[in-house]
Motif scaffolding. Structure first.
Motif, PDB file in Angstrom:
ATOM      1  N   VAL A 235     -12.790  18.709  31.424  1.00 56.04           N
ATOM      2  CA  VAL A 235     -12.440  17.527  30.627  1.00 56.04           C
ATOM      3  C   VAL A 235     -13.210  17.521  29.317  1.00 56.04           C
ATOM      4  O   VAL A 235     -12.646  17.259  28.242  1.00 56.04           O
ATOM      5  CB  VAL A 235     -12.739  16.243  31.440  1.00 56.04           C
ATOM      6  N   HIS A 236     -14.521  17.851  29.384  1.00 57.83           N
ATOM      7  CA  HIS A 236     -15.340  17.883  28.168  1.00 57.83           C
ATOM      8  C   HIS A 236     -14.841  18.962  27.209  1.00 57.83           C
ATOM      9  O   HIS A 236     -14.791  18.749  25.979  1.00 57.83           O
ATOM     10  CB  HIS A 236     -16.805  18.119  28.522  1.00 57.83           C
ATOM     11  N   GLU A 237     -14.484  20.134  27.752  1.00 59.65           N
ATOM     12  CA  GLU A 237     -13.986  21.199  26.893  1.00 59.65           C
ATOM     13  C   GLU A 237     -12.673  20.801  26.222  1.00 59.65           C
ATOM     14  O   GLU A 237     -12.456  21.061  25.035  1.00 59.65           O
ATOM     15  CB  GLU A 237     -13.792  22.475  27.722  1.00 59.65           C
ATOM     16  N   MET A 238     -11.793  20.170  26.986  1.00 59.01           N
ATOM     17  CA  MET A 238     -10.516  19.724  26.416  1.00 59.01           C
ATOM     18  C   MET A 238     -10.739  18.691  25.321  1.00 59.01           C
ATOM     19  O   MET A 238     -10.109  18.742  24.250  1.00 59.01           O
ATOM     20  CB  MET A 238      -9.643  19.133  27.526  1.00 59.01           C
ATOM     21  N   MET A 239     -11.661  17.762  25.570  1.00 63.00           N
ATOM     22  CA  MET A 239     -11.962  16.749  24.560  1.00 63.00           C
ATOM     23  C   MET A 239     -12.556  17.382  23.307  1.00 63.00           C
ATOM     24  O   MET A 239     -12.218  16.999  22.181  1.00 63.00           O
ATOM     25  CB  MET A 239     -12.927  15.708  25.138  1.00 63.00           C
ATOM     26  N   SER A 240     -13.435  18.386  23.491  1.00 62.27           N
ATOM     27  CA  SER A 240     -14.029  19.074  22.345  1.00 62.27           C
ATOM     28  C   SER A 240     -12.963  19.816  21.548  1.00 62.27           C
ATOM     29  O   SER A 240     -12.975  19.804  20.301  1.00 62.27           O
ATOM     30  CB  SER A 240     -15.112  20.052  22.825  1.00 62.27           C
ATOM     31  N   LEU A 241     -12.014  20.462  22.265  1.00 60.72           N
ATOM     32  CA  LEU A 241     -10.945  21.195  21.580  1.00 60.72           C
ATOM     33  C   LEU A 241     -10.081  20.244  20.764  1.00 60.72           C
ATOM     34  O   LEU A 241      -9.765  20.525  19.592  1.00 60.72           O
ATOM     35  CB  LEU A 241     -10.096  21.924  22.626  1.00 60.72           C
ATOM     36  N   TRP A 242      -9.700  19.108  21.366  1.00 64.46           N
ATOM     37  CA  TRP A 242      -8.885  18.141  20.634  1.00 64.46           C
ATOM     38  C   TRP A 242      -9.639  17.585  19.437  1.00 64.46           C
ATOM     39  O   TRP A 242      -9.054  17.334  18.375  1.00 64.46           O
ATOM     40  CB  TRP A 242      -8.472  16.999  21.560  1.00 64.46           C
ATOM     41  N   LEU A 243     -10.947  17.414  19.577  1.00 63.38           N
ATOM     42  CA  LEU A 243     -11.749  16.914  18.465  1.00 63.38           C
ATOM     43  C   LEU A 243     -11.766  17.914  17.314  1.00 63.38           C
ATOM     44  O   LEU A 243     -11.611  17.541  16.143  1.00 63.38           O
ATOM     45  CB  LEU A 243     -13.179  16.621  18.949  1.00 63.38           C
ATOM     46  N   LEU A 244     -11.931  19.214  17.648  1.00 57.13           N
ATOM     47  CA  LEU A 244     -11.922  20.240  16.608  1.00 57.13           C
ATOM     48  C   LEU A 244     -10.565  20.303  15.913  1.00 57.13           C
ATOM     49  O   LEU A 244     -10.481  20.444  14.680  1.00 57.13           O
ATOM     50  CB  LEU A 244     -12.275  21.599  17.226  1.00 57.13           C
ATOM     51  N   VAL A 245      -9.488  20.208  16.711  1.00 59.38           N
ATOM     52  CA  VAL A 245      -8.140  20.240  16.112  1.00 59.38           C
ATOM     53  C   VAL A 245      -7.945  19.057  15.175  1.00 59.38           C
ATOM     54  O   VAL A 245      -7.412  19.201  14.061  1.00 59.38           O
ATOM     55  CB  VAL A 245      -7.073  20.234  17.231  1.00 59.38           C
ATOM     56  N   ALA A 246      -8.404  17.877  15.601  1.00 64.29           N
ATOM     57  CA  ALA A 246      -8.256  16.683  14.762  1.00 64.29           C
ATOM     58  C   ALA A 246      -9.046  16.821  13.467  1.00 64.29           C
ATOM     59  O   ALA A 246      -8.559  16.481  12.377  1.00 64.29           O
ATOM     60  CB  ALA A 246      -8.714  15.448  15.538  1.00 64.29           C
ATOM     61  N   VAL A 247     -10.276  17.350  13.565  1.00 65.73           N
ATOM     62  CA  VAL A 247     -11.093  17.543  12.367  1.00 65.73           C
ATOM     63  C   VAL A 247     -10.441  18.559  11.434  1.00 65.73           C
ATOM     64  O   VAL A 247     -10.380  18.376  10.213  1.00 65.73           O
ATOM     65  CB  VAL A 247     -12.520  17.993  12.758  1.00 65.73           C
ATOM     66  N   GLY A 248      -9.908  19.665  12.020  1.00 60.75           N
ATOM     67  CA  GLY A 248      -9.242  20.681  11.201  1.00 60.75           C
ATOM     68  C   GLY A 248      -8.026  20.125  10.479  1.00 60.75           C
ATOM     69  O   GLY A 248      -7.823  20.381   9.274  1.00 60.75           O
ATOM     70  N   LEU A 249      -7.208  19.345  11.192  1.00 57.70           N
ATOM     71  CA  LEU A 249      -6.037  18.746  10.560  1.00 57.70           C
ATOM     72  C   LEU A 249      -6.440  17.773   9.455  1.00 57.70           C
ATOM     73  O   LEU A 249      -5.791  17.705   8.398  1.00 57.70           O
ATOM     74  CB  LEU A 249      -5.196  18.028  11.618  1.00 57.70           C
ATOM     75  N   ILE A 254      -6.749  16.679   3.632  1.00 46.59           N
ATOM     76  CA  ILE A 254      -7.532  16.387   2.423  1.00 46.59           C
ATOM     77  C   ILE A 254      -7.344  17.489   1.385  1.00 46.59           C
ATOM     78  O   ILE A 254      -7.153  17.227   0.185  1.00 46.59           O
ATOM     79  CB  ILE A 254      -9.018  16.222   2.786  1.00 46.59           C
ATOM     80  N   LEU A 255      -7.369  18.771   1.828  1.00 41.90           N
ATOM     81  CA  LEU A 255      -7.201  19.886   0.905  1.00 41.90           C
ATOM     82  C   LEU A 255      -5.828  19.854   0.249  1.00 41.90           C
ATOM     83  O   LEU A 255      -5.699  20.047  -0.967  1.00 41.90           O
ATOM     84  CB  LEU A 255      -7.410  21.205   1.670  1.00 41.90           C
ATOM     85  N   VAL A 256      -4.781  19.598   1.046  1.00 38.62           N
ATOM     86  CA  VAL A 256      -3.418  19.518   0.492  1.00 38.62           C
ATOM     87  C   VAL A 256      -3.320  18.385  -0.522  1.00 38.62           C
ATOM     88  O   VAL A 256      -2.697  18.526  -1.582  1.00 38.62           O
ATOM     89  CB  VAL A 256      -2.399  19.330   1.635  1.00 38.62           C
ATOM     90  N   SER A 257      -3.954  17.250  -0.224  1.00 38.84           N
ATOM     91  CA  SER A 257      -3.928  16.115  -1.154  1.00 38.84           C
ATOM     92  C   SER A 257      -4.596  16.471  -2.467  1.00 38.84           C
ATOM     93  O   SER A 257      -4.089  16.142  -3.556  1.00 38.84           O
ATOM     94  CB  SER A 257      -4.623  14.909  -0.514  1.00 38.84           C
ATOM     95  N   ILE A 258      -5.745  17.173  -2.394  1.00 41.27           N
ATOM     96  CA  ILE A 258      -6.449  17.564  -3.622  1.00 41.27           C
ATOM     97  C   ILE A 258      -5.617  18.532  -4.437  1.00 41.27           C
ATOM     98  O   ILE A 258      -5.472  18.387  -5.668  1.00 41.27           O
ATOM     99  CB  ILE A 258      -7.823  18.178  -3.265  1.00 41.27           C
ATOM    100  N   VAL A 259      -5.032  19.540  -3.774  1.00 42.63           N
ATOM    101  CA  VAL A 259      -4.208  20.527  -4.497  1.00 42.63           C
ATOM    102  C   VAL A 259      -3.002  19.848  -5.138  1.00 42.63           C
ATOM    103  O   VAL A 259      -2.650  20.130  -6.303  1.00 42.63           O
ATOM    104  CB  VAL A 259      -3.765  21.649  -3.521  1.00 42.63           C
ATOM    105  N   THR A 260      -2.358  18.942  -4.404  1.00 34.96           N
ATOM    106  CA  THR A 260      -1.196  18.226  -4.948  1.00 34.96           C
ATOM    107  C   THR A 260      -1.590  17.392  -6.162  1.00 34.96           C
ATOM    108  O   THR A 260      -0.886  17.369  -7.187  1.00 34.96           O
ATOM    109  CB  THR A 260      -0.597  17.308  -3.867  1.00 34.96           C
ATOM    110  N   TYR A 261      -2.728  16.724  -6.074  1.00 35.89           N
ATOM    111  CA  TYR A 261      -3.192  15.912  -7.206  1.00 35.89           C
ATOM    112  C   TYR A 261      -3.472  16.775  -8.427  1.00 35.89           C
ATOM    113  O   TYR A 261      -3.063  16.448  -9.550  1.00 35.89           O
ATOM    114  CB  TYR A 261      -4.450  15.152  -6.780  1.00 35.89           C
ATOM    115  N   MET A 262      -4.156  17.908  -8.241  1.00 35.29           N
ATOM    116  CA  MET A 262      -4.466  18.796  -9.358  1.00 35.29           C
ATOM    117  C   MET A 262      -3.187  19.376  -9.964  1.00 35.29           C
ATOM    118  O   MET A 262      -3.055  19.486 -11.194  1.00 35.29           O
ATOM    119  CB  MET A 262      -5.393  19.929  -8.872  1.00 35.29           C
ATOM    120  N   PHE A 263      -2.221  19.741  -9.114  1.00 36.38           N
ATOM    121  CA  PHE A 263      -0.961  20.297  -9.604  1.00 36.38           C
ATOM    122  C   PHE A 263      -0.196  19.271 -10.446  1.00 36.38           C
ATOM    123  O   PHE A 263       0.300  19.570 -11.535  1.00 36.38           O
ATOM    124  CB  PHE A 263      -0.121  20.764  -8.422  1.00 36.38           C
TER     125      PHE A 263
END
Length: 358
Positions: A235-249, A254-263
């Motif tokens: 359960v802890h590993e699954m929660m950690s994996l979902w947390l990493l996925v959420a942080v990555g997304l 944020i990166l896509v928003s910055i690139v779109t704004y600069m473009f």
């Protein structure tokens, strides 16, 4: 009369077993097991108070609670237990474990003493152990029982083990040791399921009941514990994996928003540059109006005057005629010069003209 009383006393005790004595601390509770023959399983059991069995007072029947007395029947073990709560010195006296039958009731008598400093007691009256493990029961006695025999007895079969002897039977090994300082300990090792049940510590004629419970083996418990730990880890590993996925997304968003704004910002600047350049080109190719070159306009006045009036000529505003001429831009090498001649020989008919070049 005396003979009649002796006869009654003999009849009342004819079905009695050997007595047991208990010493209980004031204010505490006690649970006492009472054994009966299996042929009495369907009969009523009860707890009775009084010195004479035939005239004792029934305090509670089996599977019932009355006041501070509770009687519970265990037919599978051929015994019932009596629990008495909050014992006081006034509760000292004779009691009976009894079974109601068609003839004279059968019973076992015992004596309970309640006082602030009991002569025999245990640290715990209910002890739990694990299959294959060990348990230790600590029994305390008063100075008056220093030199009496100390025993550990099994209630089911009455088998007893004495101090200084290590007994090994088909069940667990039992070792009893007396420290000589008013306590002795009972150690049972290699516990088995069959060791569960009622026992008692005894010193002289006093007894204290102790109940032993034997749980599943440690190995089984460890397996269960490890399984639970594995589930928790998963359960802890699954929660950690979902947390990493959420942080990555989140970082990707944020990166896509910055690139779109600069473009968009870059495109806006380029559009502004193109618009400015087109405006400059249009201005360069569009003929200038009189207003744009108002500072380059030359005004011409046409009037008639005599030679004598030339020196002091003043022209009224309403007599002035303005004229202008616009022409497309002409390169310097295409400039054509010309002379303007008067239309007449009269001095008073001088004509002035100006050519304005945009």
């Amino acid at each position: 009369m005396c003979c009649f009383f002796i006869f009654i006393l003999f009849i009342s005790c004819a079905v009695c077993q050997a007595s047991r004595q208990f010493s209980i601390k004031t204010g505490e509770s006690v649970t006492i097991p009472c054994r009966y023959d299996r042929k009495y399983i369907q009969h009523k059991k009860y707890w009775c108070y009084g010195g004479t069995f035939n005239f004792c007072t029934i305090q509670a029947y089996a599977n019932n609670t009355k006041g501070k007395v509770t009687v519970t029947d265990y037919p599978a073990e051929s015994l019932f237990t009596v629990t008495v709560n909050n014992l006081q010195t006034g509760n000292t006296g004779w009691y009976w474990c009894a079974v109601e039958i068609s003839g004279p009731d059968v019973g076992e008598y015992l004596y309970i003493t309640v006082k602030s400093d009991p002569d025999l007691s245990v640290m715990e009256s209910r002890v739990r152990g694990e299959e294959g493990g060990n348990i230790t029961v600590q029994c305390f006695y008063s100075a008056a029982y220093q030199n009496t025999q100390k025993q550990w007895c099994r209630f089911k079969d009455g088998r007893c083990n004495s101090v200084g002897r290590t007994a090994t039977s088909q069940n667990s090994a039992v070792n009893i040791s007396d420290d000589g300082r008013r306590s002795f300990s009972v150690q049972m090792s290699g516990l088995k399921k069959s060791d569960a049940g009622w026992y008692w510590c005894s010193a002289g004629d006093l007894q204290v009941p102790v109940h032993i419970s034997v749980n599943n083996s440690t190995v089984f418990l460890n397996v269960t514990t490890n399984t639970d730990q594995q589930k928790d880890n998963s359960v802890h590993e699954m929660m950690s994996l979902w947390l990493l996925v959420a942080v990555g997304l989140g970082l990707l968003l944020i990166l896509v928003s910055i690139v779109t704004y600069m473009f968009r910002k870059t495109c806006k600047k380029e559009n502004q540059t193109r618009t400015r350049k087109k405006s400059n080109d249009a201005a360069a190719h569009t003929p200038s109006s009189a207003v744009d070159h108002e500072g380059d306009v030359t005004y011409s006045s046409v009037f008639y005057a005599t030679k004598n009036q030339t020196q002091s000529l003043r022209v009224k505003d309403d007599e002035v005629t303005y004229s202008k001429m616009n022409s497309p831009p002409v390169r310097d090498d295409e400039v054509t010069c010309g002379n303007v001649h008067s239309l007449g020989d009269r001095d008073n008919e001088v004509t002035y003209s100006t050519v304005v070049r945009d």
